[in-house]
Each structure stands twice: as structure tokens, then as C-alpha cells.
Design an enzyme around this catalytic site. Structure first.
Site, PDB file in Angstrom:
ATOM      1  N   ASP A 408       0.855  -1.189   0.000  1.00  0.00           N
ATOM      2  CA  ASP A 408       0.000   0.000   0.000  1.00  0.00           C
ATOM      3  C   ASP A 408       0.894   1.243   0.000  1.00  0.00           C
ATOM      4  O   ASP A 408       2.109   1.144   0.215  1.00  0.00           O
ATOM      5  CB  ASP A 408      -0.891  -0.043   1.250  1.00  0.00           C
ATOM      6  CG  ASP A 408      -1.914   1.074   1.271  1.00  0.00           C
ATOM      7  OD1 ASP A 408      -2.296   1.557   0.196  1.00  0.00           O
ATOM      8  OD2 ASP A 408      -2.328   1.463   2.381  1.00  0.00           O
ATOM      9  N   GLU A 411       2.575   4.775  -4.156  1.00  0.00           N
ATOM     10  CA  GLU A 411       2.565   5.715  -5.320  1.00  0.00           C
ATOM     11  C   GLU A 411       3.912   6.399  -5.483  1.00  0.00           C
ATOM     12  O   GLU A 411       4.266   6.681  -6.633  1.00  0.00           O
ATOM     13  CB  GLU A 411       1.445   6.744  -5.138  1.00  0.00           C
ATOM     14  CG  GLU A 411       0.034   6.168  -5.189  1.00  0.00           C
ATOM     15  CD  GLU A 411      -0.327   5.327  -3.975  1.00  0.00           C
ATOM     16  OE1 GLU A 411       0.231   5.599  -2.892  1.00  0.00           O
ATOM     17  OE2 GLU A 411      -1.120   4.391  -4.106  1.00  0.00           O
ATOM     18  N   ASP A 485      -9.157   3.698  -1.831  1.00  0.00           N
ATOM     19  CA  ASP A 485     -10.062   4.135  -0.765  1.00  0.00           C
ATOM     20  C   ASP A 485     -11.402   4.664  -1.274  1.00  0.00           C
ATOM     21  O   ASP A 485     -11.649   5.864  -1.308  1.00  0.00           O
ATOM     22  CB  ASP A 485      -9.369   5.192   0.092  1.00  0.00           C
ATOM     23  CG  ASP A 485      -8.166   4.609   0.815  1.00  0.00           C
ATOM     24  OD1 ASP A 485      -8.062   3.360   0.883  1.00  0.00           O
ATOM     25  OD2 ASP A 485      -7.334   5.388   1.300  1.00  0.00           O
TER      26      ASP A 485
HETATM   27  C1  GLC Z   1      -4.662   3.398   2.936  1.00  0.00           C
HETATM   28  C2  GLC Z   1      -5.170   2.178   2.179  1.00  0.00           C
HETATM   29  C3  GLC Z   1      -6.178   1.442   3.031  1.00  0.00           C
HETATM   30  C4  GLC Z   1      -5.519   1.063   4.351  1.00  0.00           C
HETATM   31  C5  GLC Z   1      -4.997   2.309   5.059  1.00  0.00           C
HETATM   32  C6  GLC Z   1      -4.213   1.980   6.318  1.00  0.00           C
HETATM   33  O1  GLC Z   1      -5.692   4.308   3.108  1.00  0.00           O
HETATM   34  O2  GLC Z   1      -5.696   2.518   0.949  1.00  0.00           O
HETATM   35  O3  GLC Z   1      -6.652   0.300   2.370  1.00  0.00           O
HETATM   36  O4  GLC Z   1      -6.428   0.400   5.171  1.00  0.00           O
HETATM   37  O5  GLC Z   1      -4.141   3.019   4.187  1.00  0.00           O
HETATM   38  O6  GLC Z   1      -3.134   1.164   6.065  1.00  0.00           O
END
Ligand code: GLC
Length: 785
Positions: A408, A411, A485
């Protein structure tokens, strides 16, 4: 902040959208054939044309000098093949011709027109062609026909057809609500397909700078441009949408067959915060008999968000937890973000500094940005040494028995104004240093490569599973993608359909949104309707954000729980069908979840169908996507369609009004085709011993059904350890002829599958030249394979 108010449209503000002037490439000066590629010296730069296959051409323009064809591209996996090309010169034109296409070059000015082998124009330039600015921008202008429809572009919000839109590719963390105009998002796939009255072609603009695709500013032209680098694109001549995808994924690669457990049901939450909670969650699934294959660990499992650690208080015994859950058939997938906490007592940070793995400015200072752990450094995944280091670190997880990783914030997301790393940061880029501005869009993709390859090595023959948020063209080779998200809005459920379909058309077959919605509070009805859709999206994970209502399937009362359980079980029942489709994604690049236009490109009614989708080539799903609604229209294309649940036959090439109470999902199977089902299991750790091929019999026509199975967890299928066969069906009023062809059974799990008929008339069934005698009322028999 003022920009979030009406101040944003203050009359004193200037509209910055406008025409920017590009220099034209000019007239052709000289054409030179150079080792199977054609170089065209123009007044203002050089263009090269190279065929990769008879149906794939690469066009590269560099205003600075000779185009680089050596391909340091991270996306492209193939080299040009031997293609026989004829060159014809006329006064005004030069034509390069293969068996599948013609590239016609107008000399004055230099303009390219691509035609199919029957000389139909596929893609053309006119008064404007390729251009550049001295500051480094490059652009291609193309004519836009009134009938052109645009698809693909990876992960974009909005409707299926992208004509009239303008998109930017610049991987961005967007927590703000994803609206139809929210752009860019997390993934950059600079690829699109144009469909013109049934005929399709594709364009892959392989450029990792910020790129723009403009199908909006003009009625008659579209363009694609980049802030820097070469104008370097591949044109795929189709002619069908499936051909285009086969061609695009020939260049950028196809997904590996996923482990079976990765296509089961996944449960996530930001976060299940303790070992006790995770164990409790698993127990509830078991008690309630709801199948589940994966539970995710979001950032709370770590010691102050330090990657490759566990918080010892919250998770005192991770190894025991992973093992106990695995014994129950549940895998743990932890999140791993790229940011490494700046902490001189933290081993990973120490190693990263000592061994020089972090991204730095040209002057040598490390780049630091703030993410969950606070000030952090970022590994330079563009460099082999650091990729290997990062990959190796994953033994921390594999030693605990973990087989899947969730990447995650790659980017990379940084908590600052620009939302990301300073574009001036340098990347080592395997010996060809470039700025972050040039390589931003592949940062997450290269992290995925490092992670996938590291995990693959550590897992010693087992297939890893990787989920990623950011990516670039070719991401399918390493990871599945979730759409970031979203929110618990019905609109986001609606939007997820075209988004996942366009990702599928962009080569990424293994995708899905957060089921139930991530931010905001979900409710029983929304979660139920979303779970019905999720049961048929390639990636199926329920995930929700911190501070929102918990949204496990049982959180909204028994009525909804029972329905969600039914649909999660239905997912498992359909597993043999889905797995066979995943194998096709891996072999041919075809998506599992498809827009109808992919199967019916000649039917204009399919071009903008956003609220229904296909699974494979024979199933249409028309979910309910709004609250309180139990009736909707479904468009069924040509042919006859069987209502999966009632068996009722519906006529195609028209719309029908269908009814679906909260416990119903409208599913239609094309008459004459086949579905493979297995018995319901609690998780894919169990083998589905009973496979049934459901034949939805017809009285005319034919159908080929491709079945695939293997052990579901190793790479032994690469040595032929799999079961595969094609069922050829031919129908007439009197007979159903079935033949099993292209059989290969080296799996040993089973030697028979059941075949069950639905809607069989008084026809004789002849299997491999032998007539079948049915015993009992059920039209069912065992097929030897
Ligand atoms: C980001 C991700 C989400 C995750 C959060 C905490 O917002 O997109 O899926 O739960 O980070 O790690």
C-alpha cells in the site's frame, strides 16, 4: 483550503486550461532502414517504426536525436520478432506493409496513417501529427472519428466509454471521495482501446512521466502527451477487442495463475488490532460456516508502523497465530508499505542507510517524507540491489508461514502538499539514473516486482499472492490491484463496475474494489448488494476504515448475514469456473470480468453498459446497485439466455425488466454454453472433489468450453501438472454431440467430472461417439477425463 469553497470559481481567476503550442515534427528528409527498424529523419527530429509482430507496431519519436529503441522499458517483456515487411515508395507516401497492417507515411509533412490489411484506416494523423516543446513535452495527435469509443486507461472513475474525458497518469493517493472527475488515482496504465463500429485497435504509450490523454478538448481529434521522455507508443491492430488485449498483453505480459486461496473470500479491516481479535474473527467465520480464505493485517500489527516487525504486545505470537489459522484454512496477509521509519535503532533503517538502499537527491542527501511511521526513507526499487534487499527481507514473513503481501502507499504516498516524493529526487534505475519526475509512475510497480520476486524465491515453489495499490502497465505480472479508498456509497458500488471492467480491458484481470466501501459507514442493504457483486469480481475483499462501522458479514443482523453467506458460498461453488477463467487471463490476457462489448463488439447497445457485466464469455450479471430497488432493466445480447436460478429462458437482443429481492442476484447464462461448479468448501485449502459441468442445452449452434485445474498452489503446472480439456458441443434438434478434446490430465486428483443438463429437449446425447443412457429423472452422467 479556500480552494475547497466557492473561492475556487472566483471570477477574477483565470482558467488555465488552454492550448499549448507544440512544434511539429516537420517534413520527411530521409528514410533509412536500420536493422529491421525504419528511421525517418524529419526536419525537427527522428521517428522510428518497428514491427514487433505483423499486428503490432512501435512508433518512437525523439526530438533530440535518434530514438532509443534498446527498450529500458520496465513494462515491455518482449523483443521485436522477425516480421516480413514490404516497403513501397510513391511520390507523396512511403508504405510499410505486413500481412496484418500497413503503415503509410505521408512525406510532407511527416504523418502516419495505420491501415488494416484491407486498407481500412485504423488510426490517422492529418494537419497535426507528432510534436514537441523545447521544454521536453511530447505529443501525438490523432483524428477522432465520430464513431470512436475509448476504453481502458487502467484505473479511472466514471463511465465505461472514455470519449469526452481527459485523463492524467500520475500515481496519486486519493482519500477524498472518488468522484467521476477525480483524477488521477493510484495506478497509471497509459493504454487504451478504440472501438469503432465493431473494429478495435489499441495504443500503449510507454512513458513513465506524467502523461495526459485528451479525448475531450476537440470533437475531431484526440491526443496523448507526456511531460518528458520520448514519444514512444505501440499500436495494436486488433481487429476484435480480444485480439487487441492479446496483443497488448503480448507486449506487457500476463498474470501468473494465482494461488486458489487468493481468489476466495478475503476479510480485512483497518485494522484488526490484536492477535486476539484476529483469532476471534477466524472463530466467528468458522462458527457461522461462512467460507473465508484470507484475513488481512493492516498497519496496527507493526511496532509503530515499522515494516518487517510485529508489535509484541498486540501480537505476542504471530507464528502461532499464522499456523493455527492456516490449520483452519485461513491465510494471513500483512500490509507492507514502502516508507521505512527514520530511527537509528531500527534494523531495517540501519541496513538501508548502511547499504545505500534509500532514494537520494543528486547531492547525496537521503529523501525523507512523512507517512504512517513518521519521518521515513524510501527504498529505491528502481535498482536491482535494493530490490533484492527488499525481496530478501520478506523471509521475515515467509518464516512465519505467510504467503501473501499487501503493498500500500506505494505511489509513493507522502503526507505533504504534493502527496508524493519530491520530483527532483534521483533514482539509480539500474545504472541509468533518472529523476523521480521521470520514474514516479513506476515506483509502486517496481516495489511490486521486488516483493513478488522476493516472495517467490522465499516460498520455495509455492505461488505468492501480492495485492498492490499503485502500479504501471504490466502490473498484472506481479500483483492484483484493488481500487483504493472508496466509500460506502451506492454510487461507489455503481462506479466500481466500469472501473474494474476498464482495468480488465487494460490487462489487469485480477481486480476488485473494497466490498462494502472503505471510508464512511456501510449498512446491511448496501453491504449485501455489494457482496453479491463481489462474489463475481475477480478480487473479492471486504475492507473498511478505522472509525467506521465494522462490516463483517454478520454485523447487520441475521437476515443480511444469511444472504451474504449464501453469496460467499456461491463464489466457492463457481470456483472451478473462475479458476478456468484465471487460467485464460494468464494464457491470453483476457479478463475474468468483462464488459459486454468485449464479447459483442458489433452490438452498439453494449458500448456503454455500465451497470451489468460478463463473467467469461457466457454469463451476464445484472446486480441491483441502488437502495430500495428490486427491479431493473437488463440488456441481453444476441442469443437466448437462461435465468441461472429459475431456468426461465429469455430472448436476447433486447432489454428485460428483472426482479431481484434483497436475496437475489440476476444471473443469465447464454443458452448452449457450460458452467463448471464445485462443491462448497470453507476455504480453498480443501479440495473441491465434486466438479459438475452444467450444460445449458440448446437445439442449434455450438460452443467450446475450456476447463482448467491444477494443484492451486505450486508452479508444478508449468511442467504440465494440470488437468485441461475442451468440451466441444454441437447442437441440433435431434442430438447433442459432445467431444472432449485437447485433453491433458496429469493432475491425478480426479478422473471423472459430472455433466448435468439443463433445458434438454428430447435430444439424444452423444459423448465421444457413444450415446448416453440417463438413469433417473436427472439428466446427469459421469464424464471420463
Ligand atoms: C490506505 C489504504 C487502506 C488502508 C490504510 C491503512 O488508506 O488505501 O486500504 O487500510 O491506508 O493502512
Amino acid at each position: 483550503m479556500l480552494e475547497d469553497t466557492s473561492f475556487a470559481i472566483h471570477p477574477g481567476k483565470k482558467n488555465t486550461v488552454g492550448d499549448t503550442h507544440f512544434h511539429d515534427i516537420g517534413n520527411l528528409v530521409e528514410a533509412v532502414e536500420q536493422q529491421e527498424s525504419y528511421h525517418f529523419q524529419c526536419e525537427q527530429g527522428v521517428v522510428s517504426v518497428r514491427f514487433y509482430r505483423k499486428d503490432i507496431v512501435r512508433i518512437t519519436m525523439d526530438p533530440e536525436g535518434n530514438p532509443q529503441e534498446n527498450n529500458d522499458s520496465r513494462a515491455v517483456t518482449t523483443s521485436p520478432g522477425k516480421v516480413s515487411v514490404g516497403l513501397k515508395e510513391e511520390e507523396a507516401f512511403l508504405t510499410l506493409e505486413t500481412e496484418a497492417m500497413k503503415v503509410r507515411i505521408n512525406k510532407q509533412p511527416f504523418r502516419i496513417t495505420v491501415l488494416d490489411h484491407q486498407s481500412n484506416v485504423i488510426s490517422a494523423e492529418d494537419e497535426r501529427g507528432m510534436g514537441f516543446q523545447h521544454s521536453g513535452e511530447v505529443i501525438a495527435h490523432k483524428k477522432m472519428d465520430a464513431a470512436d469509443r475509448f476504453y481502458g486507461f487502467g484505473e479511472k472513475s466514471g463511465f465505461l466509454d472514455k470519449r469526452g474525458e481527459k485523463y492524467t497518469m500520475w500515481n496519486t493517493d486519493v482519500y477524498a471521495p472518488h468522484n467521476p472527475e477525480t483524477d488521477p488515482l493510484y495506478e497509471s496504465i497509459p493504454y487504451f482501446m478504440v472501438l469503432n463500429q465493431g473494429r478495435a485497435h489499441g495504443v500503449f504509450f510507454d512513458n513513465t512521466y506524467k502523461t495526459t490523454f485528451d479525448m475531450k478538448s476537440e470533437e475531431t481529434h484526440y491526443s496523448f502527451s507526456a511531460e518528458g521522455g520520448q514519444l514512444d507508443y505501440y499500436l495494436f491492430v486488433g481487429p476484435t477487442p480480444k485480439d487487441v488485449l492479446e496483443q497488448y498483453t503480448f507486449i506487457t505480459g500476463r498474470m501468473p495463475i494465482p494461488p486458489k486461496w487468493a481468489i476466495g473470500y478475503h476479510q480485512s479491516r483497518y485494522s484488526y488490532e490484536t492477535e486476539e481479535e484476529v483469532r476471534g474473527l477466524a472463530k466467528t467465520f468458522k462458527e457461522k460456516g461462512i467460507p473465508v480464505d484470507v484475513i488481512y493485517l493492516d498497519i496496527h500489527y507493526m511496532d509503530e508502523y515499522r515494516v518487517f516487525t510485529f508489535d509484541k504486545e498486540r501480537f505476542p505470537n504471530p507464528e502461532g497465530m499464522v499456523e493455527d489459522l492456516k490449520n483452519q484454512g485461513i491465510r494471513i496477509v500483512p500490509i507492507v508499505d514502502p516508507g521505512v521509519k527514520k530511527d537509528s535503532e531500527y534494523k531495517i533503517y540501519q541496513e538501508g542507510v548502511r547499504e545505500d538502499h534509500f532514494c537520494k537527491y543528486i547531492e547525496g542527501d537521503t529523501y525523507y517524507g512523512e507517512v504512517w511511521p513518521g519521518i521515513s526513507a524510501f527504498p529505491d526499487f528502481t535498482d536491482e540491489k535494493s530490490r533484492k534487499w527488499w525481496g530478501d527481507k520478506h523471509s521475515f514473513y515467509t518464516d512465519l508461514g505467510i504467503e501473501g503481501i499487501w503493498n500500500d502507499m506505494n505511489e509513493p504516498a507522502v503526507f505533504n502538499e504534493s502527496k508524493t516524493m519530491d520530483p527532483a529526487v534521483m533514482h539509480r534505475n539500474d545504472g541509468n539514473p533518472k529523476t523521480h519526475r521521470a520514474l514516479h509512475n513506476i515506483y509502486g510497480y517496481m516495489m511490486g516486482k521486488a516483493t513478488y520476486e522476493g516472495m517467490k524465491e522465499k516460498l520455495d515453489g509455492k505461488r505468492p499472492f501480492l495485492l498492490t495499490r499503485a502500479g504501471y502497465a504490466g502490473v498484472q505480472r506481479y500483483a492484483s490491484v484493488w481500487t483504493g479508498d472508496n466509500r460506502s456509497f451506492w454510487e461507489h458500488l455503481q462506479m466500481s463496475l466500469p472501473m474494474v471492467m476498464n482495468l480488465g480491458l487494460s490487462g489487469v484481470a485480477f481486480t476488485g474494489p473494497d466490498v462494502g466501501g472503505f471510508a464512511h459507514d456501510t449498512n446491511g442493504e448496501l453491504l449485501t448488494r455489494w457482496t453479491q457483486v463481489g462474489a463475481f469480481t475477480p478480487y473479492f475483499r471486504n475492507h473498511s476504515a478505522i472509525g467506521t462501522l465494522y462490516q463483517e458479514p454478520w454485523q447487520f443482523g441475521e437476515k443480511y448475514e444469511a444472504i451474504m453467506k449464501d453469496f460467499i458460498q456461491l463464489r466457492y461453488k463457481w470456483m472451478p469456473q473462475l479458476y478456468s477463467l484465471f487460467q485464460q487471463a494468464s494464457e491470453k490476457g483476457l479478463p475474468v470480468m468483462r464488459p459486454l462489448l468485449m464479447e459483442y463488439p458489433d452490438d452498439p447497445k453494449t458500448y456503454q453498459l455500465n451497470d451489468q457485466f460478463m463473467v467469461g464469455d457466457n454469463v451476464v450479471i445484472a446486480p441491483i446497485l441502488a437502495p430500495g430497488i428490486t427491479d431493473r432493466a437488463v440488456y441481453l445480447p444476441e442469443g437466448e439466455w437462461v435465468d441461472y436460478f429459475s431456468g426461465k429462458v429469455l430472448e436476447g437482443k433486447r432489454a428485460h425488466l428483472v426482479h431481484a429481492e434483497i436475496d437475489e442476484l440476476p444471473i443469465f447464462v447464454r443458452k448452449g454454453t457450460v458452467l463448471a461448479h464445485g462443491n462448497v468448501v470453507d476455504s480453498m485449502v480443501q479440495t473441491q472433489e465434486e466438479i459438475t459441468l452444467h450444460v445449458f442445452a440448446d437445439t442449434k449452434g455450438s460452443y467450446n468450453f475450456h476447463f482448467y485445474d491444477d494443484d492451486g498452489e505450486t508452479f508444478r503446472h508449468e511442467e504440465g501438472n494440470c488437468l485441461t480439456f475442451t468440451l466441444e458441443l454441437n447442437y441440433s434438434e435431434e442430438n447433442v454431440f459432445i467431444r472432449t478434446c485437447e485433453k491433458h490430465n496429469n493432475l491425478g486428483s480426479y478422473s471423472h467430472v459430472n455433466v448435468e443438463f439443463h433445458g434438454l429437449e428430447e435430444q439424444k446425447v452423444v459423448v465421444n461417439d457413444q450415446e448416453v443412457e440417463f438413469t433417473g429423472s436427472e439428466k446427469r452422467f459421469e464424464l471420463e477425463i
